[in-house]
Design an enzyme around this catalytic site. Structure first.
Site, mmCIF file in Angstrom:
data_model
loop_
_atom_site.group_PDB
_atom_site.id
_atom_site.type_symbol
_atom_site.label_atom_id
_atom_site.label_comp_id
_atom_site.label_asym_id
_atom_site.label_seq_id
_atom_site.Cartn_x
_atom_site.Cartn_y
_atom_site.Cartn_z
ATOM 1 N N HIS A 93 0.827 -1.202 0.000
ATOM 2 C CA HIS A 93 0.000 0.000 0.000
ATOM 3 C C HIS A 93 0.865 1.257 0.000
ATOM 4 C CE1 HIS A 93 -4.328 -1.281 0.980
ATOM 5 N NE2 HIS A 93 -3.681 -2.370 0.619
ATOM 6 N N ASP A 127 7.822 5.576 0.203
ATOM 7 C CA ASP A 127 8.376 6.691 0.978
ATOM 8 C C ASP A 127 7.854 6.740 2.409
ATOM 9 O OD1 ASP A 127 5.760 7.428 0.546
ATOM 10 O OD2 ASP A 127 6.220 9.504 -0.044
ATOM 11 N N SER A 169 4.969 7.151 3.422
ATOM 12 C CA SER A 169 3.893 8.134 3.624
ATOM 13 C C SER A 169 2.691 7.483 4.298
ATOM 14 C CB SER A 169 3.489 8.782 2.302
ATOM 15 O OG SER A 169 3.138 7.809 1.341
ATOM 16 N N HIS A 173 -0.847 -13.318 -1.093
ATOM 17 C CA HIS A 173 -2.126 -13.605 -0.442
ATOM 18 C C HIS A 173 -2.116 -14.971 0.242
ATOM 19 C CE1 HIS A 173 -4.665 -10.532 -2.985
ATOM 20 N NE2 HIS A 173 -3.902 -9.966 -2.074
#
Length: 325
Positions: free
Chosen positions: A67, A75, A77, A193
């Site tokens: 994600h 980065d 974030s 998964h």
């Protein structure tokens, strides 16, 4: 004039490719060899301690890395506290144990005086991801380092950046190709998964209300439908989570692909990898050869770790992973 324009366009394209390769070239193994030579061992020990507390550490950290990289690049974030990317519906289901793994590893790294404030949260997340893959029986691989942390994290930046459970092959390939990832890379990364879990609300339409003419998705194994209905009955809390791999959910192996061959892909975006003829052969290859899957996964996750990275003087080394300096 037309010839000049074509040459100009080619030159610009070549320059962009060069700049792109330079960014990934600035990532390298051993990046912290002089500034924090023990960083990999420190992160490894911290992740192992967290993993011993709860298995969720593994799938949560792996999903967190994905994600993060697909939104604004790798980065960290995603680590910034609300208001941020975390507020988007696609990120609100990220398990807290993934975030806690990075926080604990960062604390361990910074507790070493030689390493304090020298290792980015983005690199710690990349290293932690490798460790949870290994801890669950997956392959070890060298992790390229040198990422810097981003300063920006917004809810709006997540919109339309992450694959959805109902995606078809064209949608999956389109989204992954934007990040320089091939169909084979996409299929290999989907194999993660094998240790994943999903909330009932993400797939129950396939087993209760697939379409006006078909109540159940015809691509699902009938026995698997029965199992899913038992675990996610009508009216159940949609936040209830179940394993995505019904056979070996705590082992990073190629069972995910064997499940797809039997119609046991949890999401439509999982099962489509087998039902679509264009990707079926790759699924079969990975189902038949653990080694082929492992090698393809190493290639894919290394490429994923290069997506949109900040290097050099760009970004920062966050002191606290949950907020910009």
């Amino acid at each position: 004039m037309e010839k000049y324009t074509t040459q100009t366009i080619f030159s610009i394209f070549s320059l962009l490719l060069l700049l792109s390769s330079c960014v990934s070239a600035q990532l390298r193994t051993g990046f912290y060899q002089n500034s924090c030579p023990n960083v990999e061992g420190i992160v490894r020990n911290a992740v192992r301690q967290k993993f011993q507390q709860t298995f969720v550490t593994a799938p949560a950290t792996l999903r967190l890395f994905f994600h993060d990289c697909f939104v604004r690049g790798c980065d960290a974030s995603i680590m910034i506290a609300s208001p941020s990317e975390r507020d988007h519906p696609d990120d609100m289901s990220l398990a807290g144990d993934g975030f806690d793994t990075v926080v604990k590893a960062k604390q361990a790294v910074d507790s070493n005086p030689n390493c304090r404030n020298k290792v980015s949260c983005a690199d710690i997340l990349a290293l932690a991801t490798r460790e949870v893959v290994v801890l669950t029986g997956g392959p070890s691989y060298p992790v390229e380092l040198g990422r810097r942390d981003g300063r920006i994290s917004t809810q709006s930046s997540v919109q339309n950046q992450l694959p959805q459970p109902g995606f078809n092959l064209n949608q999956l390939n389109g989204m992954f190709s934007r990040h320089g990832l091939s169909q084979t890379d996409m299929i290999a990364l989907s194999g993660a998964h094998t240790i994943g879990f999903a909330h009932c609300g993400k797939f129950t339409k396939r087993i209760y209300n697939f379409s006006p003419s078909r109540r159940i998705d015809p691509t699902i194994n009938s026995g698997y439908v029965t199992q899913l209905k038992q675990m996610c009955p009508i009216g159940v809390d949609v936040r209830i989570a179940i394993n995505m791999d019904p056979t070996s959910p705590r082992t990073f192996d190629n069972a995910y692909f064997k499940n797809l061959q039997q119609g046991k892909g949890l999401f439509s975006s999982d099962q489509i990898l087998f039902t679509d003829q264009r990707s079926r052969s790759t699924v079969n290859t990975f189902a038949n050869s653990e080694g082929a899957f492992r090698q393809a996964f190493i290639t894919a996750i290394t490429k994923l770790g290069r997506v949109g990275v900040l290097t050099g003087n760009a970004g920062e080394i966050r002191r606290d992973c949950s907020r910009a300096n």
